[in-house]
Design a protein around this motif. Sequence first.
Motif, PDB file in Angstrom:
ATOM      1  N   ALA A 102      18.733   9.225  31.221  1.00  0.00           N
ATOM      2  CA  ALA A 102      19.770  10.250  31.299  1.00  0.00           C
ATOM      3  C   ALA A 102      19.927  10.963  29.969  1.00  0.00           C
ATOM      4  O   ALA A 102      20.151  12.182  29.925  1.00  0.00           O
ATOM      5  CB  ALA A 102      21.094   9.625  31.734  1.00  0.00           C
ATOM      6  N   THR A 103      19.776  10.217  28.863  1.00  0.00           N
ATOM      7  CA  THR A 103      19.904  10.849  27.546  1.00  0.00           C
ATOM      8  C   THR A 103      18.769  11.832  27.308  1.00  0.00           C
ATOM      9  O   THR A 103      18.986  12.941  26.802  1.00  0.00           O
ATOM     10  CB  THR A 103      19.900   9.775  26.443  1.00  0.00           C
ATOM     11  OG1 THR A 103      20.827   8.761  26.808  1.00  0.00           O
ATOM     12  CG2 THR A 103      20.309  10.356  25.121  1.00  0.00           C
ATOM     13  N   ILE A 104      17.537  11.422  27.686  1.00  0.00           N
ATOM     14  CA  ILE A 104      16.409  12.351  27.546  1.00  0.00           C
ATOM     15  C   ILE A 104      16.686  13.613  28.351  1.00  0.00           C
ATOM     16  O   ILE A 104      16.497  14.743  27.885  1.00  0.00           O
ATOM     17  CB  ILE A 104      15.103  11.686  28.027  1.00  0.00           C
ATOM     18  CG1 ILE A 104      14.769  10.497  27.145  1.00  0.00           C
ATOM     19  CG2 ILE A 104      13.965  12.678  28.037  1.00  0.00           C
ATOM     20  CD1 ILE A 104      13.633   9.662  27.677  1.00  0.00           C
ATOM     21  N   ALA A 105      17.174  13.410  29.580  1.00  0.00           N
ATOM     22  CA  ALA A 105      17.443  14.557  30.456  1.00  0.00           C
ATOM     23  C   ALA A 105      18.450  15.496  29.807  1.00  0.00           C
ATOM     24  O   ALA A 105      18.253  16.713  29.784  1.00  0.00           O
ATOM     25  CB  ALA A 105      17.958  14.066  31.804  1.00  0.00           C
ATOM     26  N   VAL A 106      19.527  14.922  29.254  1.00  0.00           N
ATOM     27  CA  VAL A 106      20.560  15.770  28.656  1.00  0.00           C
ATOM     28  C   VAL A 106      20.013  16.474  27.417  1.00  0.00           C
ATOM     29  O   VAL A 106      20.259  17.660  27.192  1.00  0.00           O
ATOM     30  CB  VAL A 106      21.800  14.919  28.319  1.00  0.00           C
ATOM     31  CG1 VAL A 106      22.764  15.708  27.461  1.00  0.00           C
ATOM     32  CG2 VAL A 106      22.481  14.479  29.591  1.00  0.00           C
ATOM     33  N   ALA A 107      19.216  15.734  26.627  1.00  0.00           N
ATOM     34  CA  ALA A 107      18.678  16.326  25.400  1.00  0.00           C
ATOM     35  C   ALA A 107      17.792  17.522  25.722  1.00  0.00           C
ATOM     36  O   ALA A 107      17.766  18.502  24.971  1.00  0.00           O
ATOM     37  CB  ALA A 107      17.888  15.284  24.621  1.00  0.00           C
ATOM     38  N   ALA A 190      10.555  10.627  33.816  1.00  0.00           N
ATOM     39  CA  ALA A 190      11.776  10.617  34.612  1.00  0.00           C
ATOM     40  C   ALA A 190      12.839  11.505  33.979  1.00  0.00           C
ATOM     41  O   ALA A 190      13.555  12.238  34.675  1.00  0.00           O
ATOM     42  CB  ALA A 190      12.301   9.193  34.755  1.00  0.00           C
ATOM     43  N   GLY A 191      12.912  11.458  32.643  1.00  0.00           N
ATOM     44  CA  GLY A 191      13.890  12.285  31.947  1.00  0.00           C
ATOM     45  C   GLY A 191      13.626  13.767  32.140  1.00  0.00           C
ATOM     46  O   GLY A 191      14.560  14.552  32.325  1.00  0.00           O
ATOM     47  N   GLU A 258      21.317   9.445  39.802  1.00  0.00           N
ATOM     48  CA  GLU A 258      20.235   9.947  40.646  1.00  0.00           C
ATOM     49  C   GLU A 258      19.311   8.803  41.071  1.00  0.00           C
ATOM     50  O   GLU A 258      18.947   7.986  40.243  1.00  0.00           O
ATOM     51  CB  GLU A 258      19.465  11.016  39.871  1.00  0.00           C
ATOM     52  CG  GLU A 258      18.438  11.719  40.671  1.00  0.00           C
ATOM     53  CD  GLU A 258      18.972  12.175  42.005  1.00  0.00           C
ATOM     54  OE1 GLU A 258      19.983  12.877  42.033  1.00  0.00           O
ATOM     55  OE2 GLU A 258      18.392  11.800  43.031  1.00  0.00           O
ATOM     56  N   THR A 259      18.953   8.776  42.333  1.00  0.00           N
ATOM     57  CA  THR A 259      18.188   7.654  42.843  1.00  0.00           C
ATOM     58  C   THR A 259      16.747   8.005  43.169  1.00  0.00           C
ATOM     59  O   THR A 259      15.811   7.513  42.545  1.00  0.00           O
ATOM     60  CB  THR A 259      18.842   7.098  44.119  1.00  0.00           C
ATOM     61  OG1 THR A 259      20.233   7.025  43.916  1.00  0.00           O
ATOM     62  CG2 THR A 259      18.292   5.744  44.446  1.00  0.00           C
ATOM     63  N   VAL A 260      16.569   8.839  44.192  1.00  0.00           N
ATOM     64  CA  VAL A 260      15.251   9.002  44.787  1.00  0.00           C
ATOM     65  C   VAL A 260      14.272   9.666  43.831  1.00  0.00           C
ATOM     66  O   VAL A 260      13.126   9.238  43.697  1.00  0.00           O
ATOM     67  CB  VAL A 260      15.372   9.814  46.092  1.00  0.00           C
ATOM     68  CG1 VAL A 260      14.018  10.139  46.645  1.00  0.00           C
ATOM     69  CG2 VAL A 260      16.162   9.021  47.098  1.00  0.00           C
ATOM     70  N   ALA A 261      14.756  10.710  43.140  1.00  0.00           N
ATOM     71  CA  ALA A 261      13.853  11.443  42.249  1.00  0.00           C
ATOM     72  C   ALA A 261      13.348  10.535  41.137  1.00  0.00           C
ATOM     73  O   ALA A 261      12.204  10.646  40.708  1.00  0.00           O
ATOM     74  CB  ALA A 261      14.565  12.658  41.666  1.00  0.00           C
ATOM     75  N   VAL A 262      14.190   9.623  40.676  1.00  0.00           N
ATOM     76  CA  VAL A 262      13.768   8.716  39.615  1.00  0.00           C
ATOM     77  C   VAL A 262      12.828   7.659  40.172  1.00  0.00           C
ATOM     78  O   VAL A 262      11.824   7.309  39.559  1.00  0.00           O
ATOM     79  CB  VAL A 262      14.990   8.054  38.961  1.00  0.00           C
ATOM     80  CG1 VAL A 262      14.558   7.062  37.912  1.00  0.00           C
ATOM     81  CG2 VAL A 262      15.882   9.104  38.348  1.00  0.00           C
ATOM     82  N   LEU A 266       9.307   6.727  38.183  1.00  0.00           N
ATOM     83  CA  LEU A 266       9.558   5.735  37.139  1.00  0.00           C
ATOM     84  C   LEU A 266       9.014   4.377  37.567  1.00  0.00           C
ATOM     85  O   LEU A 266       9.228   3.934  38.693  1.00  0.00           O
ATOM     86  CB  LEU A 266      11.058   5.633  36.850  1.00  0.00           C
ATOM     87  CG  LEU A 266      11.436   4.732  35.687  1.00  0.00           C
ATOM     88  CD1 LEU A 266      10.947   5.339  34.388  1.00  0.00           C
ATOM     89  CD2 LEU A 266      12.930   4.543  35.622  1.00  0.00           C
ATOM     90  N   ASN A 267       8.314   3.751  36.650  1.00  0.00           N
ATOM     91  CA  ASN A 267       7.796   2.409  36.886  1.00  0.00           C
ATOM     92  C   ASN A 267       8.860   1.417  36.409  1.00  0.00           C
ATOM     93  O   ASN A 267       9.190   1.382  35.234  1.00  0.00           O
ATOM     94  CB  ASN A 267       6.499   2.239  36.088  1.00  0.00           C
ATOM     95  CG  ASN A 267       5.848   0.926  36.374  1.00  0.00           C
ATOM     96  OD1 ASN A 267       6.133   0.300  37.389  1.00  0.00           O
ATOM     97  ND2 ASN A 267       4.988   0.499  35.468  1.00  0.00           N
TER      98      ASN A 267
END
Lengths: 333, 349
Positions: A102-107, A190-191, A258-262, A266-267
């Motif tokens: 989530a942090t990567i996504a926000v960044a 994922a991010g 978020e569930t499905v997209a991750v 994501l492994n």
Amino acid sequence: MSSVQVSERPALPEKRQLTTKPRFSDKVFRGVVTGGGLSSLLILGMIFIFLLYQGFSILHSQGLHFITTSDWNAAVDDNNVPIPSQSHFGIAAMLIGTLVCATIAVAIAVPISVFTALFLTFYAPSSVKKIMVTLVDLMAAFPSILYGLWGFFVLMPSAVYWAKLLNKFFGWIPFFSMQAPVFDRSPFVAGVVLSIMIIPIVTSIAREIFGQTPLDRIQAAYALGSTRWGMIRAVAFPYARSGIVGGAMLGLGRAMGETVAVYTVLNIVYQINWHVLLGAGGNVASMILMKFGEATPLEIKALMAAGLILFLVTLIVNSLADVIVSKSGKSGR
Amino acid sequence: MSTISIPKPQKPWKATPRQRVETGGILLVSLLLAILLVAVSPLKGKLGYVGAFVVIYLIIDYAVVRFNHGKSAGVDAFFRGLVTMAIGVAVLPIISIITAVVVRGYKGLHLSLFTTDMQNAAFTDENLSAGGLKHAIIGSILIVATALVISLPIGILTAIYMTEIRGRFTRPIKFLVQSMSGVPSIVAGLFILAAVVYPLTKFYSSFEGSLALAILMIPTIARTAEEVLLLIPQDLRESGVALGGTQWRTVQQIVLPAARSGLVTALILGVARVAGETAPVVLLTGGGDGTQWNIFKGPMGTLPTYIWKAFGSGTEASISRAWTGILVLLVIVLVLFGLARFLGGRKVK
């Protein structure tokens, strides 16, 4: 002389009673509407109570280890009956993984979103603006499974390439170093997918707040000879600062839940991993979806407890974001 | 006698021909330099071209404007370039997503897609015209309609409370609705499992999926409906009360009819929000392959579970089926979104 017979006057109708008291129909109406309005409280409360009820035994037996350790081991005997005393459940890796993604996504998403919102508010001609706003809103309406599939088949090859570049040139930063050359299905990928999913929401909040910038201050800045960027720096940013922080947090909350997209990109590995480019991460929501199919009854209780933690974390982040957004616009005066 | 010359109206904000030539020149030069740079340096690929172009353009633009107009104008030009680029980055994924779905999904399109189900077909069947989406479409419609029946009254009542009653709970409820919109979909699914499936029904049915979707729909409907009701002029409410109407009559006969199209928009946005919701449906409905009309009994397939299963099967044919399912889902979402836009006529602020 004759007397005139005066017929008695008809009685006046009784005076209408003036009152501010609501009538019966209004009382019913108000009652029903208030009941409906309070349903959100009821639902949120019930989510908490039922998840706690189902997960309590696990939370009780594991204690704090549930969020500080990361091994997930549902012991069963020969007849497939779970053995609670030998089972260990810990979601530390999943929680940290969720936070990392989530942090990567926000960044990634916040700079893009803020600049997009700036463009839409202060730069774009109105025809371009209309189309772009529609497109960005449309992006918010895409279902998450679509992002999941697109992320897996289309974005991942590119994202892996970007990850390799990052590793090559920034490998000396501890987060970007690698022990094994496994770039697929990493927290970074994922991010990136999550960042694309939260761009619309952060953009729309930033746009709303930039749009509320007081016109007199904007004009004052221009009148003092400011360029457009100077105006944005001196007026729009200070005014919108806290709103942008709130929008970013709202995006963080979305990204964590978020569930499905991750799940598709994501492994999931039960080990705390800080190397964001390495193909091993954690995510509470995806783990629940993954484990659920073959879970034993005891494990399902543990998953419920994990769901409870996820619910509480997202609730706190969202509430905080909401408070910040609703207070924004008061800064910079 | 001197003649009075009338000045021609000027448009000083418009670019002069010279400025246009300048802008075009900068673009062209930076494009050429980018190609050159990629050719001589180890940079390569699309990313190399785009990155080189962006950096070179920003630098040249900054330098030229700074030379001509001074430092702050240069900084202004630099950020104008950056901001314009951001919108490109934000829109790129949409274009990529739509192209990917259309290009990869159209192969599986065929007429019997809408008349057959997967009862007698396998996801991995190489023949893409075997089997179809009938069960998934029927299931999706039933499950979303049921969720709508549950969530629409609650959502609209919440909105009415926030706009018409304005009691002391208005602020807390607004806050709660906002928090509720952030509830992860998987948590909604787990909640229904914990509250309905395990203690009560003990088997999967699409009704349970509808309950979970309703939880996700309520905040969307409530917030959109609230926005719409706030737009209804206060005069209308006052005239309703002045004519002797009770509050109930005013709301029922004046406010709600005036907001009708907006409420339909709220409904459509709610449907669009959950139409592609996957996690709770996968948890709760069982995802059957046959056509199923009974919402209270047995597994029911929906579009998301169809896509999920097809993706999970992992062969080329099944993934092709997944893309076709996505294409159908995307078209549905686009139609709903367009309808909501059309009815709502939302003004761009």
